[in-house]
Design a protein around this motif. Structure first.
Motif, PDB file in Angstrom:
ATOM      1  N   HIS A  49      11.487   4.641  47.373  1.00 41.86           N
ATOM      2  CA  HIS A  49      12.821   4.486  47.961  1.00 41.86           C
ATOM      3  C   HIS A  49      12.884   5.081  49.366  1.00 41.86           C
ATOM      4  CE1 HIS A  49      14.266   2.787  44.325  1.00 41.86           C
ATOM      5  NE2 HIS A  49      14.271   3.911  43.621  1.00 41.86           N
ATOM      6  N   ARG A  50      12.052   6.072  49.646  1.00 43.80           N
ATOM      7  CA  ARG A  50      12.033   6.716  50.950  1.00 43.80           C
ATOM      8  C   ARG A  50      11.227   5.935  51.987  1.00 43.80           C
ATOM      9  NH1 ARG A  50       8.754  12.208  51.473  1.00 43.80           N
ATOM     10  NH2 ARG A  50       7.118  10.655  51.815  1.00 43.80           N
ATOM     11  N   ALA A  51      10.350   5.054  51.513  1.00 45.49           N
ATOM     12  CA  ALA A  51       9.439   4.336  52.409  1.00 45.49           C
ATOM     13  C   ALA A  51      10.218   3.481  53.407  1.00 45.49           C
ATOM     14  CB  ALA A  51       8.483   3.472  51.589  1.00 45.49           C
ATOM     15  N   SER A  52       9.602   3.262  54.550  1.00 46.07           N
ATOM     16  CA  SER A  52      10.232   2.468  55.601  1.00 46.07           C
ATOM     17  C   SER A  52      10.286   0.997  55.193  1.00 46.07           C
ATOM     18  CB  SER A  52       9.433   2.604  56.894  1.00 46.07           C
ATOM     19  OG  SER A  52       8.151   2.011  56.743  1.00 46.07           O
ATOM     20  N   PRO A  53      11.160   0.212  55.811  1.00 50.11           N
ATOM     21  CA  PRO A  53      11.226  -1.230  55.508  1.00 50.11           C
ATOM     22  C   PRO A  53       9.897  -1.934  55.753  1.00 50.11           C
ATOM     23  CG  PRO A  53      13.171  -0.544  56.725  1.00 50.11           C
ATOM     24  CD  PRO A  53      12.249   0.624  56.727  1.00 50.11           C
ATOM     25  N   GLU A  54       9.158  -1.509  56.779  1.00 50.02           N
ATOM     26  CA  GLU A  54       7.859  -2.138  57.066  1.00 50.02           C
ATOM     27  C   GLU A  54       6.873  -1.910  55.926  1.00 50.02           C
ATOM     28  OE1 GLU A  54      10.071  -1.486  60.741  1.00 50.02           O
ATOM     29  OE2 GLU A  54       9.473  -0.131  59.103  1.00 50.02           O
ATOM     30  N   VAL A  55       6.855  -0.681  55.395  1.00 45.19           N
ATOM     31  CA  VAL A  55       5.954  -0.359  54.292  1.00 45.19           C
ATOM     32  C   VAL A  55       6.348  -1.144  53.048  1.00 45.19           C
ATOM     33  CG1 VAL A  55       5.268   1.463  52.672  1.00 45.19           C
ATOM     34  CG2 VAL A  55       5.279   1.907  55.131  1.00 45.19           C
TER      35      VAL A  55
END
Length: 360
Positions: A270-276
């Motif tokens: 949930h914390r990951a960036s949109p790109e990831v």
């Protein structure tokens, strides 16, 4: 005897075989080949005998124990639960004077209730220099001129575990501070006491200090423990101090608690960036979630004695091993796999991994 065909005399097969200088036919007896075969058999017999003598000698040496164990002090870190807790109780039954370092007062109190009056506890946070200094002063007061016979660096943490791209520098530092930097600082702090007793240092690494199976700080920290232990062992040998490494496989401890691991993985996703997230995809996360759940249930052994018995041997045997491998998975899967070509190990370790959304 000759059989005749017209004017020509043809020798019989027996005469061909018995005639000097003639070429031998298939299946004929060859003394040179037989002698070579006998030499090979003798060579393998000698080799088997040498191996048998080597293992017999090692078995005999490893059965010899240190004298006066009841007078020896052992400091164990991470005794709130898991290997440290069981080892503390095990050594207490054996008669050693255990100094059990716990992170929490609750863990220390529970351990004192389960052991004899010989066992003493101290609160220790291996990430705090002040806490390490205070614990070292306490240990010095306990052992006096006898010195510290054994140090078992067992305290450790594993989370967060995830693909490296999902993590931050702080995530790595959090694990390295406990598993590697804390271990080093504790060791250096009490090392004069260990040298005084000509004792033992036992560092709990992991089979993942040989093979990396997942991302995060855990595997790098255990590789570091291996390197630090190897250099320490060679440096302390002239002082009569022995250093051993414990490499457990997968066991059911607080570090492999399924709920904590799954919650950590969800938080990282949930914390990951949109790109990831776009790169890996929701399917990758769902599959990783199921894969972690399955492995934590099926692969973790509940028999912690497979590790603590090795730790006890490292502290009480006159001739401890340099490395101990606890668990059948460590001995018969991970260690043999670590000697195979990298391409083979990569395929074996990753063949069940899910495929990212943007994989080639």
């Amino acid at each position: 005897m000759f059989f005749t065909m017209g004017r020509f005399a043809v020798p019989s097969q027996s005469e061909v075989n018995s005639s000097p200088g003639t070429r031998r036919t298939r299946g004929s007896w060859n003394p040179r080949q037989e002698e070579t075969s006998l030499q090979l058999v003798r060579m393998w017999l000698y080799l088997a005998a040498l191996l048998g003598l080597y293992y017999l000698r090692r078995w005999y040496r490893e059965r010899q124990t240190v004298e006066n164990l009841q007078d020896k002090y052992v400091l164990i870190t991470g005794c709130d639960s898991g290997f440290g807790n069981l080892l503390a109780r095990q050594l207490d039954v054996r008669g050693l004077r255990v100094l059990a370092a716990c992170l929490t007062e609750k863990g220390a109190e529970q351990l004192r209730k389960a052991t004899s009056e010989r066992l003493q506890t101290v609160i220790l946070d291996v990430t705090s220099t002040d806490s390490i200094a205070a614990a070292t002063a306490w240990v010095k007061a306990q052992v006096g001129d006898r010195g510290l016979w054994g140090l078992v660096n067992n305290a450790g943490t594993v989370l967060p575990v995830a693909p490296n791209e999902w993590l931050t520098k702080a995530d790595f530092v959090k694990v390295l501070d406990v598993n590697l930097i804390g271990l080093i600082e504790v060791t250096l702090s009490v090392l004069p006491l260990v040298k005084r007793a000509r004792g033992r240092v036992v560092n709990v690494s992991s089979i993942l200090g040989r093979l990396v199976f997942y991302g995060g700080g855990y595997c790098p920290s255990k590789y570091g423990v291996e390197a630090f232990s190897d250099s320490l062992r060679r440096e302390l040998h002239p002082f009569g101090v022995k250093v051993s490494i414990m490499e457990p496989g997968y066991f059911r401890t607080a570090m492999t608690d399924m709920q904590r691991n799954l919650e950590s993985l969800e938080q990282l996703w949930h914390r990951a960036s949109p790109e990831v997230k776009a790169s890996y995809g929701q399917h990758y996360f769902n599959s990783s979630h199921r894969y972690m759940q399955k492995n934590l249930i099926e692969k973790c052994s509940p028999n912690l004695y497979l590790v603590t018995d090795c730790l006890e041997h490292a502290l009480t045997a006159r001739h401890p091993r340099t490395r101990y491998s606890g668990g059948w998975d460590a001995q018969f899967f991970f260690i043999p796999l670590s000697y195979l070509p990298t391409a083979v190990a990569d395929w074996v370790l990753t063949r069940d991994w899910p495929s990212p959304a943007q994989a080639m």
